[in-house]
Design a protein around this motif. Structure first.
Motif, PDB file in Angstrom:
ATOM      1  N   PRO A 394      92.310  12.295  35.634  1.00 43.32           N
ATOM      2  CA  PRO A 394      91.190  11.483  35.149  1.00 43.32           C
ATOM      3  C   PRO A 394      91.346   9.997  35.477  1.00 43.32           C
ATOM      4  O   PRO A 394      92.457   9.452  35.452  1.00 43.32           O
ATOM      5  N   SER A 395      90.226   9.368  35.788  1.00 44.67           N
ATOM      6  CA  SER A 395      90.212   7.917  36.020  1.00 44.67           C
ATOM      7  C   SER A 395      90.358   7.177  34.694  1.00 44.67           C
ATOM      8  O   SER A 395      90.244   7.774  33.613  1.00 44.67           O
ATOM      9  N   TRP A 396      90.579   5.865  34.765  1.00 44.30           N
ATOM     10  CA  TRP A 396      90.747   5.102  33.520  1.00 44.30           C
ATOM     11  C   TRP A 396      89.465   5.126  32.707  1.00 44.30           C
ATOM     12  O   TRP A 396      89.497   5.119  31.464  1.00 44.30           O
ATOM     13  N   GLU A 397      88.305   5.200  33.383  1.00 44.51           N
ATOM     14  CA  GLU A 397      87.047   5.286  32.644  1.00 44.51           C
ATOM     15  C   GLU A 397      86.975   6.573  31.817  1.00 44.51           C
ATOM     16  O   GLU A 397      86.541   6.561  30.666  1.00 44.51           O
ATOM     17  N   GLU A 398      87.418   7.671  32.421  1.00 47.88           N
ATOM     18  CA  GLU A 398      87.422   8.944  31.676  1.00 47.88           C
ATOM     19  C   GLU A 398      88.365   8.884  30.480  1.00 47.88           C
ATOM     20  O   GLU A 398      88.024   9.322  29.377  1.00 47.88           O
ATOM     21  N   TRP A 399      89.562   8.327  30.701  1.00 44.91           N
ATOM     22  CA  TRP A 399      90.514   8.204  29.593  1.00 44.91           C
ATOM     23  C   TRP A 399      89.955   7.309  28.497  1.00 44.91           C
ATOM     24  O   TRP A 399      90.089   7.609  27.299  1.00 44.91           O
ATOM     25  N   ALA A 400      89.327   6.198  28.899  1.00 40.79           N
ATOM     26  CA  ALA A 400      88.783   5.261  27.909  1.00 40.79           C
ATOM     27  C   ALA A 400      87.675   5.913  27.091  1.00 40.79           C
ATOM     28  O   ALA A 400      87.615   5.755  25.860  1.00 40.79           O
ATOM     29  N   ILE A 401      86.800   6.652  27.766  1.00 41.19           N
ATOM     30  CA  ILE A 401      85.698   7.318  27.057  1.00 41.19           C
ATOM     31  C   ILE A 401      86.238   8.429  26.156  1.00 41.19           C
ATOM     32  O   ILE A 401      85.807   8.579  25.002  1.00 41.19           O
ATOM     33  N   ALA A 402      87.194   9.213  26.659  1.00 39.13           N
ATOM     34  CA  ALA A 402      87.778  10.294  25.857  1.00 39.13           C
ATOM     35  C   ALA A 402      88.491   9.730  24.630  1.00 39.13           C
ATOM     36  O   ALA A 402      88.299  10.217  23.501  1.00 39.13           O
ATOM     37  N   CYS A 403      89.316   8.703  24.849  1.00 39.03           N
ATOM     38  CA  CYS A 403      90.019   8.080  23.715  1.00 39.03           C
ATOM     39  C   CYS A 403      89.032   7.415  22.762  1.00 39.03           C
ATOM     40  O   CYS A 403      89.210   7.445  21.542  1.00 39.03           O
ATOM     41  N   GLY A 404      87.965   6.825  23.326  1.00 34.87           N
ATOM     42  CA  GLY A 404      86.938   6.214  22.485  1.00 34.87           C
ATOM     43  C   GLY A 404      86.236   7.232  21.614  1.00 34.87           C
ATOM     44  O   GLY A 404      85.934   6.964  20.440  1.00 34.87           O
ATOM     45  N   SER A 405      85.997   8.435  22.157  1.00 38.73           N
ATOM     46  CA  SER A 405      85.347   9.473  21.351  1.00 38.73           C
ATOM     47  C   SER A 405      86.281   9.973  20.250  1.00 38.73           C
ATOM     48  O   SER A 405      85.855  10.219  19.120  1.00 38.73           O
ATOM     49  N   LEU A 406      87.562  10.128  20.566  1.00 43.76           N
ATOM     50  CA  LEU A 406      88.540  10.543  19.547  1.00 43.76           C
ATOM     51  C   LEU A 406      88.660   9.484  18.460  1.00 43.76           C
ATOM     52  O   LEU A 406      88.697   9.800  17.264  1.00 43.76           O
ATOM     53  N   ALA A 407      88.717   8.216  18.883  1.00 43.53           N
ATOM     54  CA  ALA A 407      88.778   7.119  17.907  1.00 43.53           C
ATOM     55  C   ALA A 407      87.499   7.057  17.084  1.00 43.53           C
ATOM     56  O   ALA A 407      87.533   6.777  15.880  1.00 43.53           O
ATOM     57  N   GLY A 408      86.362   7.340  17.731  1.00 40.11           N
ATOM     58  CA  GLY A 408      85.087   7.352  17.007  1.00 40.11           C
ATOM     59  C   GLY A 408      85.057   8.407  15.921  1.00 40.11           C
ATOM     60  O   GLY A 408      84.576   8.161  14.807  1.00 40.11           O
ATOM     61  N   GLY A 409      85.582   9.595  16.238  1.00 37.20           N
ATOM     62  CA  GLY A 409      85.660  10.650  15.230  1.00 37.20           C
ATOM     63  C   GLY A 409      86.511  10.232  14.046  1.00 37.20           C
ATOM     64  O   GLY A 409      86.136  10.434  12.883  1.00 37.20           O
ATOM     65  N   MET A 410      87.669   9.636  14.330  1.00 29.97           N
ATOM     66  CA  MET A 410      88.546   9.178  13.245  1.00 29.97           C
ATOM     67  C   MET A 410      87.914   8.031  12.462  1.00 29.97           C
ATOM     68  O   MET A 410      88.099   7.919  11.242  1.00 29.97           O
ATOM     69  N   LEU A 411      87.133   7.187  13.158  1.00 29.21           N
ATOM     70  CA  LEU A 411      86.460   6.080  12.473  1.00 29.21           C
ATOM     71  C   LEU A 411      85.398   6.596  11.507  1.00 29.21           C
ATOM     72  O   LEU A 411      85.267   6.093  10.374  1.00 29.21           O
ATOM     73  N   VAL A 412      84.645   7.610  11.923  1.00 24.23           N
ATOM     74  CA  VAL A 412      83.639   8.213  11.035  1.00 24.23           C
ATOM     75  C   VAL A 412      84.306   8.778   9.789  1.00 24.23           C
ATOM     76  O   VAL A 412      83.849   8.548   8.657  1.00 24.23           O
ATOM     77  N   ILE A 413      85.406   9.493   9.959  1.00 23.01           N
ATOM     78  CA  ILE A 413      86.133  10.054   8.811  1.00 23.01           C
ATOM     79  C   ILE A 413      86.641   8.933   7.912  1.00 23.01           C
ATOM     80  O   ILE A 413      86.513   8.997   6.678  1.00 23.01           O
ATOM     81  N   THR A 414      87.196   7.884   8.511  1.00 27.92           N
ATOM     82  CA  THR A 414      87.725   6.753   7.740  1.00 27.92           C
ATOM     83  C   THR A 414      86.638   6.096   6.910  1.00 27.92           C
ATOM     84  O   THR A 414      86.840   5.764   5.728  1.00 27.92           O
TER      85      THR A 414
END
Length: 435
Positions: A394-414
C-alpha cells in the motif's frame, strides 16, 4: 457484579455518570483527530489525482481498503453476540458489557460503509448502487444488509439508553451539562411508566431476535463477495461460516480491550469485575477453537485436492513470501490467546487485555492475508504487464486513509463514552433490587 449490587443507588449513579476527559483523555482525542485529519488529507489527494495514488492496479484491485472493510464488518458482529445472544439467553452477568459492545458495533459499521465509498474512487457514483442495483449481485445484498444492521444496532443502543437519559436529565453533574440539550432531544418523552417500559422491553426483544439472522447475513454476504469472485483461495463453500466464526472472535477481542481500558480509566472495578474477564475469557477460548477449526477446514481441503492454481496460492502462504505473515497471524490471533486463556490466571484483566490486543491485531492482518495473496494469484497468468502489477504494498495514502478510518472508529467510541454512561445505570440498579 456482586460487589456492585451492594452499592446504594446514589453511589451507582455517581460512579456511572459520564465524566470529563482528563489530560490523558484529551491527549488521546487529540492524537485520534490528528490521525483522522491525515487520512482526510490523503483522501483529498485520492479524489484529486484518482486511485492512481494507491498501489492498487488491474490485478490487486482490492487492497488495504477492502481488508479494512472486512475487519470493520467483523468487529461489528460483537453487538449481536453480547447484546442479542447473551440477552436472549438471560445471561445477567453481561449487563455491564452490552453498551460497550453496541458502541463498538455502531462505530465499526459506520466506518465499514465509509471505507467502501473511499474504495469506489468516484463517490458520486454511490447513487448508482441504489438506482441501478442488480438483485443478482452480492454487492446490492451487502448494501441492504449493512444498512439494516446499522439501524438495528442503533436502536439496540438507543432503547436501553432511554431510562439512563432520564437519570442524566435530572443529574446536576457538571460533566453532563454540555449535553443536556442533546439528552432532552433524545429522551425527554421518557417518563419510565409501566406502559413505556413494557413497549421498550418488547421492542428490545424483537430487535435482539431480528439482529441475529441479519448479523449472520452481513458476514455471509460479505464472504460471498469473495466466494463468487474467480480467484484461488476464494473458491469455497466454507467462506460464510469461516467469516462468521472469525467475526465473533475479533469482536470479542475488541470488547475485552474496551473492558480493560474503561475499567482502568474510570475506576470501575466494582462494575466490570474480574469475574467478567474470567467469563469473557472462556467465551474467547471457545470462539478461538471454532475459528481455528474453520481455518483448518478452509486450507486442508484445497491442500488435499491440490489443484494447480490452488497449489501455487497455498505454497505462497505456507512456505513462500507470505509464510511468515501467515503463520505469525495464525499464532497471534488464535493459538497464543487460546493457550493463555485456558488457565484461570490468564483470564485476569491484564492477560486478557494482552490477549484481546493480539486477537484484534491478528484479525486485521488475517483479513489482509485473505485479500491480497489471492489477488496476486489470478487463474489467468500475468503476461506482458509492468513489474509493479505483480506485487502490492500500500502507498502512504492508503495507509493514512486506513489508519484514519481505524482512528475514526475509536474516536466515535471515545466520544460516545464521554456523552453516555458506558455501563447501563438503570439496569444495574434494577439488578441490585432483584438480588
Amino acid at each position: 457484579m456482586e460487589k456492585a449490587l451492594k452499592i446504594p443507588d446514589e453511589q451507582i449513579i455517581a460512579d456511572l455518570l459520564p465524566r470529563k476527559f482528563g489530560k490523558t483523555g484529551q491527549l488521546w482525542v487529540g492524537l485520534l483527530m490528528c490521525i483522522c485529519l491525515l487520512g482526510v488529507y490523503a483522501y483529498y489527494r485520492q479524489l484529486r489525482y484518482g486511485l492512481g495514488v494507491t498501489a492498487m492496479r488491474d490485478y490487486v484491485s482490492w487492497g488495504l481498503y477492502i481488508s479494512n472493510f472486512v475487519f470493520f464488518v467483523a468487529i461489528s458482529l460483537v453487538g449481536s453476540l453480547i447484546t442479542a445472544i447473551l440477552r436472549l439467553a438471560n445471561v445477567k452477568w453481561s449487563t455491564p458489557l452490552t453498551r460497550i459492545a453496541e458502541m463498538i458495533a455502531i462505530a465499526a459499521i459506520m466506518f465499514a460503509a465509509l471505507i467502501i465509498i473511499i474504495d469506489m474512487g468516484r463517490p458520486e457514483r454511490l447513487l448508482n448502487v441504489f438506482v441501478h442495483g442488480r438483485i443478482q449481485s452480492p454487492i446490492i445484498w451487502d448494501v441492504v444488509v449493512i444498512t439494516t444492521y446499522f439501524f438495528i444496532s442503533f436502536l439496540l443502543l438507543y432503547l436501553p439508553l432511554l431510562p439512563d437519559i432520564k437519570i442524566l436529565l435530572s443529574s446536576p453533574s457538571a460533566a453532563t451539562r454540555p449535553f443536556q440539550k442533546l439528552y432532552r432531544v433524545m429522551g425527554s418523552f421518557w417518563k419510565g411508566t409501566y406502559a413505556q417500559t413494557l413497549i421498550s422491553d418488547k421492542a428490545i426483544n424483537i430487535l435482539c431476535i431480528t439482529i441475529i439472522p441479519v448479523a449472520f447475513g452481513i458476514h455471509t454476504v460479505t464472504s460471498w463477495l469473495f466466494a463468487t469472485t474467480f480467484r484461488p483461495g476464494w473458491d469455497s463453500t466454507n467462506f460464510g461460516a469461516y467469516f462468521i466464526s472469525g467475526a465473533f472472535l475479533a469482536g470479542s477481542g475488541a470488547v475485552v480491550v474496551a473492558m480493560f481500558v474503561v475499567r482502568k480509566a474510570y475506576q470501575m472495578d466494582d462494575y466490570i469485575t474480574d469475574d467478567h474477564f474470567d467469563k469473557m475469557g472462556k467465551i474467547v477460548v471457545l470462539l478461538a477453537l471454532v475459528y481455528l477449526y474453520f481455518n483448518i477446514s478452509e486450507y486442508l481441503l484445497p491442500a488435499f485436492k491440490m489443484k494447480e492454481d490452488e497449489e501455487a496460492h497455498l505454497k505462497e502462504l505456507f512456505v513462500g513470501d507470505w509464510a511468515v505473515k501467515f503463520w505469525t497471524t495464525i499464532l497471534v490471533s488464535m493459538i497464543l490467546p487460546m493457550l493463555l486463556l485456558l488457565f484461570k490466571s490468564g483470564r485476569k484483566p491484564l492477560p486478557m487485555f494482552i490477549a484481546g490486543i493480539m486477537i484484534v491485531t491478528g484479525a486485521w492482518f488475517k483479513r489482509y492475508i485473505i485479500v491480497v495473496p489471492s489477488m496476486l494469484h489470478p487463474f489467468l497468468p500475468m503476461h506482458d504487464v509492468p513489474l509493479s502489477y505483480k506485487s502490492y504494498f500500500p502507498s502512504w495514502e492508503e495507509w493514512a486513509i486506513a489508519c484514519g478510518s481505524l482512528a475514526g472508529g475509536m474516536l466515535v467510541i471515545t466520544l460516545l463514552v464521554r456523552i453516555f454512561p458506558i455501563v447501563p445505570i438503570h439496569e444495574t440498579m434494577v439488578e441490585k433490587k432483584a438480588n
